[in-house]
Scaffold this motif. Sequence first.
Motif, PDB file in Angstrom:
ATOM      1  N   ASP A   1       0.813  -1.220   0.000  1.00  0.00           N
ATOM      2  CA  ASP A   1       0.000   0.000   0.000  1.00  0.00           C
ATOM      3  C   ASP A   1       0.843   1.265   0.000  1.00  0.00           C
ATOM      4  O   ASP A   1       0.335   2.371   0.183  1.00  0.00           O
ATOM      5  N   GLY A   2       2.147   1.117  -0.199  1.00  0.00           N
ATOM      6  CA  GLY A   2       3.042   2.271  -0.202  1.00  0.00           C
ATOM      7  C   GLY A   2       3.805   2.444   1.097  1.00  0.00           C
ATOM      8  O   GLY A   2       4.735   3.254   1.164  1.00  0.00           O
ATOM      9  N   THR A   3       3.427   1.683   2.144  1.00  0.00           N
ATOM     10  CA  THR A   3       4.122   1.785   3.427  1.00  0.00           C
ATOM     11  C   THR A   3       5.154   0.672   3.612  1.00  0.00           C
ATOM     12  O   THR A   3       5.851   0.630   4.625  1.00  0.00           O
ATOM     13  N   GLU A   4       5.243  -0.243   2.626  1.00  0.00           N
ATOM     14  CA  GLU A   4       6.180  -1.355   2.761  1.00  0.00           C
ATOM     15  C   GLU A   4       7.625  -0.847   2.787  1.00  0.00           C
ATOM     16  O   GLU A   4       7.949   0.172   2.172  1.00  0.00           O
ATOM     17  N   THR A   5       8.473  -1.571   3.514  1.00  0.00           N
ATOM     18  CA  THR A   5       9.884  -1.218   3.635  1.00  0.00           C
ATOM     19  C   THR A   5      10.739  -2.442   3.354  1.00  0.00           C
ATOM     20  O   THR A   5      10.512  -3.514   3.928  1.00  0.00           O
ATOM     21  N   ILE A   6      11.722  -2.297   2.482  1.00  0.00           N
ATOM     22  CA  ILE A   6      12.644  -3.395   2.200  1.00  0.00           C
ATOM     23  C   ILE A   6      13.749  -3.400   3.249  1.00  0.00           C
ATOM     24  O   ILE A   6      14.362  -2.373   3.528  1.00  0.00           O
ATOM     25  N   LEU A   7      13.992  -4.578   3.836  1.00  0.00           N
ATOM     26  CA  LEU A   7      14.987  -4.712   4.893  1.00  0.00           C
ATOM     27  C   LEU A   7      16.252  -5.424   4.427  1.00  0.00           C
ATOM     28  O   LEU A   7      17.323  -5.223   4.995  1.00  0.00           O
ATOM     29  N   SER A   8      16.115  -6.295   3.416  1.00  0.00           N
ATOM     30  CA  SER A   8      17.284  -7.043   2.952  1.00  0.00           C
ATOM     31  C   SER A   8      17.165  -7.359   1.473  1.00  0.00           C
ATOM     32  O   SER A   8      16.076  -7.671   0.978  1.00  0.00           O
TER      33      SER A   8
END
Length: 259
Positions: free
Chosen positions: A238-245
């Motif tokens: 929804d646009g709030t996702e964050t990539i961590l790795s």
Amino acid sequence: MTHRLSLNPVAGAVLMLATFTVQAAAQTVLENATEVRFQLDLTVPEAALGPMLPAGWSYNIAAQGPAKGANLRVVFIDRVTVNGPDGKPVGKGSSRLVYLVVPVKDAAGTASQLVIGGITADPADAPGPFGMYLPASAHSMQRSVSGTFGAMVEAQDWVFAAATGERLELHVTFQKAVPHRAAPADTKFYSAKNPSVVQIHRQEQLVDIIRNVTTKPVDRVKKTSFTAGGGSFAKIFDGTETILSWDNFIWVGRTVLVP
């Protein structure tokens, strides 16, 4: 009175072999595959994932290490070879797909992976073993390597789109390095659509973590973009996702079994 059972080394080895044979006999090999993968670990809204978890199941989110905080994995897969237990090619003998998996604990408390969706380039692979794959209406994959020894740069481009609007697209360019060889391990994969469907993936792999927000290795990503959403994926991305790795799997050897 305490009773102790003594077992000589030869008898012990026979018992262990017999136990292993019984366990192996309880599983059936479906296929063996050699794969190249690129995996993104992300954090996405739990409100979107929660309804997909079967009753009695829970998240298994890592509290430390390279997967710390990740509640979703997006895995782009080039199945270079796919062979049956007799060694013959399965289907076309190769395929490409991307799927979404959630790290969970099943009802028994076992660490597992829950497949919640995916897009496959081969229509014959839809809906797939987990009943969750969409056939791609458009797809492409390209990998290229350039440079000199010790300074090699790799570029990967993955595009998967479904007719119903779902889209997963990754473009990444990075400097290569010597990968880490992970010990073989067995992991259970369940279907979010029907959690009685389970596969055991016995997997060995060479992985190179090229960027990670927790362990902070040398960041070797030169440029990257990730596009996801549409259709049934809209609430997850929804646009709030964050990539961590950002994880490059140079080689994966995988055996798929069923109990």
